[in-house]
Design a protein around this motif. Structure first.
Motif, PDB file in Angstrom:
ATOM      1  N   VAL A 113      -2.311  -4.850  -0.848  1.00  0.00           N
ATOM      2  CA  VAL A 113      -2.264  -5.505   0.455  1.00  0.00           C
ATOM      3  C   VAL A 113      -1.500  -4.578   1.391  1.00  0.00           C
ATOM      4  N   ARG A 114      -2.069  -4.345   2.572  1.00  0.00           N
ATOM      5  CA  ARG A 114      -1.423  -3.462   3.550  1.00  0.00           C
ATOM      6  C   ARG A 114      -1.010  -4.265   4.775  1.00  0.00           C
ATOM      7  N   GLN A 115       0.213  -4.025   5.238  1.00  0.00           N
ATOM      8  CA  GLN A 115       0.693  -4.545   6.512  1.00  0.00           C
ATOM      9  C   GLN A 115       1.250  -3.363   7.303  1.00  0.00           C
ATOM     10  N   ASP A 116       1.552  -3.586   8.575  1.00  0.00           N
ATOM     11  CA  ASP A 116       2.093  -2.524   9.411  1.00  0.00           C
ATOM     12  C   ASP A 116       3.610  -2.680   9.520  1.00  0.00           C
ATOM     13  N   ASP A 152       0.807  -1.218   0.000  1.00  0.00           N
ATOM     14  CA  ASP A 152       0.000   0.000   0.000  1.00  0.00           C
ATOM     15  C   ASP A 152       0.842   1.270   0.000  1.00  0.00           C
ATOM     16  N   PRO A 174      -1.087  -9.496  10.781  1.00  0.00           N
ATOM     17  CA  PRO A 174      -2.278  -9.429   9.932  1.00  0.00           C
ATOM     18  C   PRO A 174      -2.033  -8.573   8.681  1.00  0.00           C
ATOM     19  N   LEU A 188      -6.983  -3.916   0.479  1.00  0.00           N
ATOM     20  CA  LEU A 188      -7.688  -2.671   0.184  1.00  0.00           C
ATOM     21  C   LEU A 188      -8.112  -2.711  -1.276  1.00  0.00           C
ATOM     22  N   GLN A 211      -4.203  -6.675   5.341  1.00  0.00           N
ATOM     23  CA  GLN A 211      -5.517  -6.150   4.963  1.00  0.00           C
ATOM     24  C   GLN A 211      -5.526  -5.912   3.453  1.00  0.00           C
TER      25      GLN A 211
END
Length: 73
Positions: free
Chosen positions: A27-30, A15, A59, A63, A61
């Motif tokens: 796809v988003r990760q932290d 992202d 996890p 988007l 996510q």
């Protein structure tokens, strides 16, 4: 000659800042949480030679934006 998302769907990863601007599904990760965890594990290994949880799952996510569409067929 293929058109996104009519003929193919396109998905990015991590992202980036421009993904939203161009409508890229991604796809988003932290990354900050992941880096913090990795640094703490490295410090544990340096100090004690072991770490309590050598593997962790973070996890992700999805988007959904305008570069994907529902499957046809």
């Amino acid at each position: 000659g293929l058109r996104v998302p009519f003929d193919v769907s396109m998905v990015g990863y991590d992202d980036s800042f421009y993904a939203n601007e161009i409508g890229l599904t991604t796809v988003r990760q932290d990354p900050i949480a992941m880096a913090t965890c990795a640094a703490l594990k490295a410090l544990d290994l340096i100090e004690t030679g072991k770490t309590a949880k050598p593997f962790e799952v973070f996890p992700a996510q999805m988007l959904v934006r305008s570069s994907t569409t529902e499957a046809k067929g």
